[in-house]
Design a protein around this motif. Structure first.
Motif, PDB file in Angstrom:
ATOM      1  N   GLY A 122       0.743  -1.220  -0.097  1.00 14.06           N
ATOM      2  CA  GLY A 122      -0.032  -0.123  -0.123  1.00 14.06           C
ATOM      3  C   GLY A 122       0.947   1.262   0.222  1.00 14.06           C
ATOM      4  O   GLY A 122       0.590   2.233  -0.759  1.00 14.06           O
ATOM      5  N   LEU A 123       1.984   1.268   0.713  1.00 12.09           N
ATOM      6  CA  LEU A 123       2.805   2.570   0.559  1.00 12.09           C
ATOM      7  C   LEU A 123       3.546   2.507  -0.361  1.00 12.09           C
ATOM      8  O   LEU A 123       3.835   3.509  -1.020  1.00 12.09           O
ATOM      9  CB  LEU A 123       3.728   2.284   1.909  1.00 12.09           C
ATOM     10  N   LEU A 124       4.057   1.325  -1.165  1.00 12.40           N
ATOM     11  CA  LEU A 124       4.424   1.609  -2.499  1.00 12.40           C
ATOM     12  C   LEU A 124       3.583   2.188  -3.451  1.00 12.40           C
ATOM     13  O   LEU A 124       4.054   2.935  -4.264  1.00 12.40           O
ATOM     14  CB  LEU A 124       4.654   0.040  -3.123  1.00 12.40           C
ATOM     15  N   SER A 125       2.347   1.955  -3.350  1.00  8.58           N
ATOM     16  CA  SER A 125       1.210   2.623  -4.239  1.00  8.58           C
ATOM     17  C   SER A 125       1.258   4.118  -4.104  1.00  8.58           C
ATOM     18  O   SER A 125       1.401   4.761  -4.923  1.00  8.58           O
ATOM     19  CB  SER A 125       0.102   2.032  -4.023  1.00  8.58           C
ATOM     20  N   GLU A 126       1.327   4.481  -2.640  1.00 16.76           N
ATOM     21  CA  GLU A 126       1.294   6.004  -2.282  1.00 16.76           C
ATOM     22  C   GLU A 126       2.492   6.612  -2.902  1.00 16.76           C
ATOM     23  O   GLU A 126       2.613   7.756  -3.174  1.00 16.76           O
ATOM     24  CB  GLU A 126       1.064   6.011  -0.712  1.00 16.76           C
ATOM     25  N   ASN A 127       3.720   5.750  -2.955  1.00 20.17           N
ATOM     26  CA  ASN A 127       4.993   6.201  -3.133  1.00 20.17           C
ATOM     27  C   ASN A 127       5.212   6.640  -4.797  1.00 20.17           C
ATOM     28  O   ASN A 127       6.322   6.959  -4.961  1.00 20.17           O
ATOM     29  CB  ASN A 127       6.044   5.291  -2.753  1.00 20.17           C
ATOM     30  N   LEU A 128       4.293   6.198  -5.456  1.00 16.20           N
ATOM     31  CA  LEU A 128       4.521   6.369  -7.179  1.00 16.20           C
ATOM     32  C   LEU A 128       4.892   7.731  -7.557  1.00 16.20           C
ATOM     33  O   LEU A 128       5.684   7.900  -8.475  1.00 16.20           O
ATOM     34  CB  LEU A 128       3.304   5.672  -7.844  1.00 16.20           C
ATOM     35  N   ARG A 129       3.996   8.956  -6.962  1.00 16.95           N
ATOM     36  CA  ARG A 129       4.539   9.923  -7.335  1.00 16.95           C
ATOM     37  C   ARG A 129       6.054  10.445  -6.999  1.00 16.95           C
ATOM     38  O   ARG A 129       6.527  11.188  -7.644  1.00 16.95           O
ATOM     39  CB  ARG A 129       3.598  11.122  -6.793  1.00 16.95           C
ATOM     40  N   ILE A 130       6.358   9.962  -5.732  1.00 17.62           N
ATOM     41  CA  ILE A 130       7.554  10.015  -5.469  1.00 17.62           C
ATOM     42  C   ILE A 130       8.751   9.593  -6.210  1.00 17.62           C
ATOM     43  O   ILE A 130       9.810   9.874  -6.657  1.00 17.62           O
ATOM     44  CB  ILE A 130       7.883   9.837  -3.835  1.00 17.62           C
ATOM     45  N   ALA A 131       8.276   8.006  -6.547  1.00 18.93           N
ATOM     46  CA  ALA A 131       9.258   7.329  -7.385  1.00 18.93           C
ATOM     47  C   ALA A 131       9.414   7.959  -8.672  1.00 18.93           C
ATOM     48  O   ALA A 131      10.455   7.846  -9.159  1.00 18.93           O
ATOM     49  CB  ALA A 131       8.818   6.157  -7.600  1.00 18.93           C
TER      50      ALA A 131
END
Length: 253
Positions: free
Chosen positions: A167-176
């Motif tokens: 779930g945090l990976l999904s939220e992290n997409l913009r930072i990625a």
């Protein structure tokens, strides 16, 4: 949520929706726009405008909102529609702290609990990320980076940890995207150095998991999450600070 079920982060290859595919079409399109920062953090998602723009009815659009909210990319507001999730400085700091903790735990546990099949899947995604890098395809890099870490999370042997980490990976997409997109760097050398560091640490995590070495796996995973923090700070201090994330983070600082 497995890699096979995930849509490409850029939503490429999709035209107008076919019958019964409205929710997925809206989800893919809006996710692409949010991750690429075409839709700025905190901006309103106007239902009437999107119904017209996407050529779908309100029901599949609202279903797409719910799915995007579960990814942490949209905030649902009772009786007020939906907005793109904010990305202010305080939120970003808290997110990266939590992400660092979960990434270290998931990677260390994967080193002790993974199966041979898990290792094969992790290696396949590491190879795919490197292929995307050689092809200079930022969207594919975001996708394959997600798949690599998702495979590690799914190998950690704890469904609660895996679910929260992914779930945090999904939220992290913009930072990625700040790490994967060339235009977010001040020079070609800076871009190459950062991506080479990501590739190197992917390989080192893979080696630690293959060797069943949880201490090394956790150490490298912590270094890897530190790359994201470093990239955000570099972005804020660069001339690119007038970009969508830069404006929102800088205004909250």
């Amino acid at each position: 949520m497995t890699s096979a079920k995930r849509r490409r982060a850029d939503g490429s290859g999709r035209g107008r929706p076919t019958k019964g595919s409205g929710r997925e079409f809206a989800y893919d399109t809006l996710k692409r726009q949010i991750v690429s920062l075409q839709r700025a953090p905190g901006s309103e998602l106007d239902e009437l405008q999107l119904v017209s723009e996407l050529g779908i009815s309100r029901t599949p659009l609202r279903e797409a909102f719910v799915k995007l909210a579960s990814d942490g990319l949209v905030v649902l507001m009772p009786n007020r529609g939906a907005r793109v999730a904010p990305l202010d400085l305080a939120y970003t700091q808290e997110h990266l702290e939590a992400f660092d903790l979960l990434q270290r735990v998931a990677t260390a546990w994967a080193a002790t609990r993974r199966s041979d099949e898990d290792l094969t899947r992790i290696r396949r995604h590491a190879d795919a990320f490197e292929a995307a890098w050689r092809g200079r395809d930022p969207s594919a890099m975001i996708d394959t980076n997600f798949a690599f870490h998702e495979a590690i999370g799914e190998s950690c042997g704890n469904r609660n940890i895996a679910r929260t980490y992914i779930g945090l990976l999904s939220e992290n997409l913009r930072i990625a995207r700040l790490a994967m997109a060339y235009e977010c760097y001040g020079s070609a050398d800076a871009y190459e150095a950062h991506i080479e560091a990501i590739v190197r640490e992917h390989r080192e995590m893979l080696e630690a998991i293959a060797a069943r070495d949880p201490e090394r796996a956790e150490r490298i995973a912590g270094s890897h999450s530190g790359l994201a923090r470093k990239r955000v700070l570099e972005y804020l201090s660069s001339s690119l600070v007038d970009g969508p994330i830069g404006r929102f983070l800088a205004s909250a600082a």
